[in-house]
Write a protein that holds these residues in place. Sequence first.
Motif, short mmCIF file in Angstrom:
data_model
loop_
_atom_site.label_atom_id
_atom_site.label_comp_id
_atom_site.label_asym_id
_atom_site.label_seq_id
_atom_site.Cartn_x
_atom_site.Cartn_y
_atom_site.Cartn_z
N ARG A 1 0.87 -1.25 -0.18
CA ARG A 1 0.09 -0.06 0.05
C ARG A 1 0.71 1.22 0.14
N ARG A 2 2.29 1.28 0.00
CA ARG A 2 3.24 2.41 0.17
C ARG A 2 3.79 2.71 -1.27
N ALA A 3 3.44 3.87 -1.51
CA ALA A 3 3.82 4.53 -2.94
C ALA A 3 5.23 4.14 -3.08
N TRP A 4 6.28 4.51 -2.45
CA TRP A 4 7.75 4.42 -2.50
C TRP A 4 8.08 2.86 -2.79
N THR A 5 7.44 1.94 -2.06
CA THR A 5 7.92 0.51 -2.30
C THR A 5 7.53 -0.08 -3.73
#
Length: 780
Positions: free
Chosen positions: A388-392
């Motif tokens: 759910r995290r953009a950076w990952t």
Amino acid sequence: MAEQHSLLCLKCRGSGHNVSQCKRGAWQPELSWAFSEERKSMALGSVSTGTDGSVVCSRCESLDLIGLLQSRPPWNSQSELAEALDEETTESTNGSIRSLGKTGSVSFWADCDVCRCLFAITPNPSSEEQEVLLLPDWTICRVAGELGAKADAPEKRDYATCLLSVLRPSSISLPTSVVSHRGDALCLVESDLTQQRTLGGRQIHPHHEMNAGTVLGWIRSCAERHDESCAPVPTRELDAVRLIDVESRQVVRYPGPDCEYVALSYVWGNVTQDRYKLGDRLKELPRTLEDALAFTKRLGRRYLWADSVCIDQSDDDDKADQINRMWSIYRAAYVTVIALSGTSAHSGLSRFSRPDCYPQLRCRIEGKTLVSLMPTLSQQIWVTPWGRRAWTFQEGLLSPRCLYISDHQIYFDCSSMQCCESLDESRSWAHSLTPSSNPTEEGFVTWMLRQAGAGALRIPLDWPSRRLEHWGEKLNLYSYRTMRYAEDAIRAFAGVLQRLETIYPRGFFWGLPIEDFDWALLWRSQVPPTRREGFPTWSWAGWQGPLFFGQPIDVKKTRQTPTYLEISGYHRSGQLKQIFATRCDDTLATSSSHDTGGGLRVILRNDPIEKASRETLPEQESGGGPDHQHPSAEKEGHLSVTAVFLHLKPDFRTPRTRTYQAGQLATFPFRVREVQCYIRIMSTDRCIPGRWDAAGDDDDRWVPDHESPEEQEEWVCMLVARDHMQGFVMHHLMLVKMRKSVDSGEEVAERATVFELLVPLEDLDILEHFMPRKRRMILA
């Protein structure tokens, strides 16, 4: 055995009653059970201890599950499976689909080993009227991604069969082919398969200890069997990168191209970490990083890259420089370790400092052993914090080899195959393929997609002719993710854009590919989005929420149907520079040398759009040419657009088929001079910043949420692209809100939504009704 106290309830997951007797009020989300704490702590009894004295109830004996698992499914693809499930009855499936009954009356018994396993793989129901179905499917689909793999060759039909439990109808608004393999499944262990079957179940170590030997075997197989798409690629960009020497615990400079380092991808959470510079020795790190250091040693590697340590977090210039090297960092990693289930840097890696993992199901029936296969990697990515995290997102996508560590099991996903602990791939045909096995002239990875599926995030980028699809699919997956700081919207996607520059050599402007700028402007929101300040309204980065990308009928032929569009953007030179241009009566203007979507162009006769494009703009509207400095456009994010505009008031009151729902393509018919036309819409951003007032009379109009007394508003439709299909010309329109400032008299437009106008090809002159006009405006 069939005593009331041993009943298991699908609704509350308790015992002593079934769903119809359950006192719990709320239903749980359908797919949440496999990731719930209740499932993790479920008392499995002999299922987990592995005793052979299994107890099986008469109902489970009558199901003949072993016969079902030893037979071959009657479908060869997920689409065929979906068709079978969508039928009202299951008679045409030759008994391959077994019904356990309605959720309100189905019985699972706690003292039956098989019942407990079937209970544990069944999703959460949403009503008492859903039907619980058991069905077989190929185990290769568990490692083939959301769309599965096709059993279109004899060797592919020799894979083992796994047992799925699905609910009909599903409460999830996704295709049945996608939903069926989310959650858990049961399979015979590899040793109990016949010699003709392979890719059977594998028992995971009961103490859930990390098996480095299995992991190294996957990496070794990838290195020996696959082509350069799976190989780490060191570049000169790495010369300025820092690594952690796991032996000395010191931050060191990248030692050179022979260095095999492990990269770490994880969720930071609200953890404040110490800052390190080159030469510093590490203090005690958060648990996830300490576990990663230990695992790097176990893999026999000396160096680890972790962003919180290897990037000087106190130096903004260093952060910006290292972020620009993300593609190179992950592309060159020996393997990227992904902490899939961790919620913060303190979570630790599962199977290291986190022993509380989900137990693998196990039962014995007819002298054979069944084990659970755990949720698929695709499902894990959708529901875990990392996913759910953009950076990952770019960290997983850019790495040629990824090792996903979850609370269920470990997954390996490279550019050519996917493996997991619960499936034994040692005799698998697809997992043994090499480039020499490819009988076609296409790339190995492209060919492998048809043999073993698309995996989790891997989609080949060796098709320049499908570059718009590559960009759009990555953007679609990225748009579901969230970030702490809105200003990172494009920055967290920068590594992906760098990778895509191999097929988009002219690069990107505010996240949109310059060569396909027209179609890229036609992105569509799946749910009403939230505005991100600091970005223009026309860029996807200006809105938070999942979206679709705009695309023609054939992504290989993006501009067969002519239109007129000129776009200039502000650059740091202080001038407006032309970004994109195409003509009605010519080939693609600015980007023709890079365009892969040309081919034969459709000739439209009596075309009012072409006629309007030849108009000469009034002097006050012409602006002096594409490089002229328009006062309102002298800021980053503003576009100077010259296009054909239509005067059209969309009427969304009467859909052709059903009431419009978010994310659902809807068609609205209307007539102009007895000619049948249509409007189609999928985007939900039409609700921003106002609503369509469906009063039921001819005065239907757009109603803004607020109207500033200092500004006058006008709503117009800008033609962005055209396509044709089955005798209709599809006009892709952007509804823009034109505002004329009372003080300056200058017009500035903002995007409202996009939709399609379908007009019969033989009645194209009907477009005159919409008064097409060429004009220039500033799009902010």
